[in-house]
Write an enzyme that holds these catalytic residues in place. Structure first.
Site, short mmCIF file in Angstrom:
data_model
loop_
_atom_site.label_atom_id
_atom_site.label_comp_id
_atom_site.label_asym_id
_atom_site.label_seq_id
_atom_site.Cartn_x
_atom_site.Cartn_y
_atom_site.Cartn_z
N HIS A 103 10.77 -3.05 2.74
CA HIS A 103 10.76 -3.42 4.16
C HIS A 103 11.41 -4.78 4.41
O HIS A 103 11.19 -5.39 5.45
CB HIS A 103 9.32 -3.42 4.71
CG HIS A 103 8.74 -2.04 4.84
ND1 HIS A 103 7.41 -1.80 5.06
CD2 HIS A 103 9.33 -0.82 4.79
CE1 HIS A 103 7.19 -0.49 5.14
NE2 HIS A 103 8.35 0.13 4.97
N GLY A 169 -3.52 -1.42 -2.00
CA GLY A 169 -3.68 -2.15 -0.75
C GLY A 169 -2.77 -1.69 0.37
O GLY A 169 -2.25 -2.51 1.13
N LEU A 196 -9.32 -1.02 -0.64
CA LEU A 196 -10.66 -1.41 -0.21
C LEU A 196 -11.44 -0.17 0.22
O LEU A 196 -12.60 0.00 -0.08
CB LEU A 196 -10.54 -2.40 0.95
CG LEU A 196 -11.60 -3.47 1.10
CD1 LEU A 196 -11.90 -4.18 -0.20
CD2 LEU A 196 -11.15 -4.49 2.16
P1 OAD Z 1 -2.16 -1.92 6.48
O1 OAD Z 1 -2.68 -3.11 7.21
O2 OAD Z 1 -1.87 -0.69 7.25
O3 OAD Z 1 -3.21 -1.51 5.37
C1 OAD Z 1 -3.77 -2.46 4.48
C2 OAD Z 1 -4.68 -1.74 3.51
O4 OAD Z 1 -5.17 -2.71 2.60
C3 OAD Z 1 -5.89 -1.05 4.15
O5 OAD Z 1 -6.03 0.26 3.60
C4 OAD Z 1 -7.06 -1.94 3.75
O6 OAD Z 1 -8.25 -1.21 3.53
C5 OAD Z 1 -6.55 -2.51 2.44
N1 OAD Z 1 -7.13 -3.82 2.09
C6 OAD Z 1 -7.49 -4.83 2.90
N2 OAD Z 1 -7.95 -5.87 2.20
C7 OAD Z 1 -7.87 -5.53 0.89
C8 OAD Z 1 -8.20 -6.16 -0.35
N3 OAD Z 1 -8.69 -7.39 -0.39
N4 OAD Z 1 -7.97 -5.49 -1.50
C9 OAD Z 1 -7.46 -4.23 -1.47
N5 OAD Z 1 -7.14 -3.57 -0.34
C10 OAD Z 1 -7.33 -4.21 0.82
O7 OAD Z 1 -0.89 -2.43 5.66
P2 OAD Z 1 0.27 -1.57 4.98
O8 OAD Z 1 -0.22 -0.24 4.50
O9 OAD Z 1 0.92 -2.45 3.98
O10 OAD Z 1 5.87 -2.24 8.06
O11 OAD Z 1 1.25 -1.37 6.19
C11 OAD Z 1 2.45 -0.67 5.97
C12 OAD Z 1 3.53 -1.15 6.89
O12 OAD Z 1 3.04 -1.12 8.25
C13 OAD Z 1 3.92 -2.59 6.72
O13 OAD Z 1 4.81 -2.81 5.65
C14 OAD Z 1 4.59 -2.89 8.02
C15 OAD Z 1 3.62 -2.22 8.97
O14 OAD Z 1 4.15 -1.71 10.10
C16 OAD Z 1 6.93 -2.90 8.55
O15 OAD Z 1 6.86 -4.06 8.91
C17 OAD Z 1 8.19 -2.10 8.59
#
Ligand code: OAD
Length: 226
Positions: A103, A169, A196
């Site tokens: 990204h 994550g 998580l």
């Molecule tokens: P999200 O915010 O959608 O998801 C984050 C995940 O991390 C969730 O499933 C949480 O439960 C988990 N989480 C939170 N804290 C944690 C911890 N301490 N340890 C382990 N897991 C944890 O973020 P992404 O899936 O990365 O795209 O989002 C994907 C894309 O959506 C991003 O790259 C961005 C956004 O739109 C663009 O900018 C193109």
């Protein structure tokens, strides 16, 4: 062993960087269409640059946590392909070699006119001239909704050739990354999720390790050391 790892915002949460879909997530104060689409940028480039300038500043003072450090170690133990959806540089600062930023990255600037790329200054503005063509059409080198993620051919190949795929994550809401586990599983690759709580595509993983990444990832890497 050949391992492909996909990381998402959750791996950087314990470094103090907000995830996207948590209640305090970044999108809470901004509509996605306003700050993460080419249309939003065209409508208000000042707002969009301000948003990414703030995220760049937050990432610059954040420190890699134990999960980033463990993945850097994993690269020395196995044939690792590390793919991240994150635009921070915490994997690089943890000394992971060859991080694939599907990204894009906050550290990059891109000319929307000629496609030239250069290192982003700490503060970007829409009328910064491109160093190559001088046109004032600079943007963060970040993939927005409706745009094609980077390095996809290399990523699909790494997924197909892997013995093990791990998603760490990430909530499994944004494609194509949300489809990696299903794609890998169809090729017979063992798929594990470290998160998580269970992600939206939890059914695509054979195994799940729940907990904060700073604990689960070092333990998982240690289990692969032997
Ligand atoms: P999200 O915010 O959608 O998801 C984050 C995940 O991390 C969730 O499933 C949480 O439960 C988990 N989480 C939170 N804290 C944690 C911890 N301490 N340890 C382990 N897991 C944890 O973020 P992404 O899936 O990365 O795209 O989002 C994907 C894309 O959506 C991003 O790259 C961005 C956004 O739109 C663009 O900018 C193109």
């Amino acid at each position: 062993m050949r391992i492909t790892v996909l990381t998402g915002a959750g791996i950087s949460a314990e470094s103090g960087l907000a995830t996207f879909r948590a209640s305090d997530g970044l999108w809470e104060n901004h509509r996605i269409e306003d700050v993460a689409t080419p249309e939003g940028f065209a409508a208000d480039p000042v707002l969009v640059h301000r948003f990414y300038n703030m995220r760049r500043a937050a990432a610059a003072v954040a420190q890699p946590n134990a999960a980033h450090l463990a993945l850097a170690k994993l690269a020395g133990l196995h044939d690792l392909t590390l793919v991240t959806q994150n635009v921070d540089d915490l994997h690089e600062r943890a000394d992971s070699p060859d991080v694939i930023h599907m990204h894009g990255s906050l550290t990059g600037a891109l000319c929307a006119d000629c496609g030239h790329r250069w290192p982003a200054p700490a503060v970007m503005a829409p009328d910064d001239p491109c160093p190559a063509c001088t046109r004032p059409m600079t943007r963060p080198d970040i993939v927005w909704f409706g745009e094609m993620p980077y390095h996809m051919e290399r990523i699909w190949a790494a997924l197909e050739q892997a013995d093990l795929f791990a998603a760490i994550g990430t909530s499994g809401n944004v494609y194509p990354a949300a489809g990696f586990a299903q794609h890998a599983a169809r090729k017979g690759v063992d798929c594990v999720e470290l998160n998580l709580d269970a992600s939206a595509n939890a059914r695509d993983f054979r195994r799940r390790i729940l907990g904060p990444a700073s604990q689960t990832v070092p333990e998982w890497v240690a289990s692969l050391a032997g």
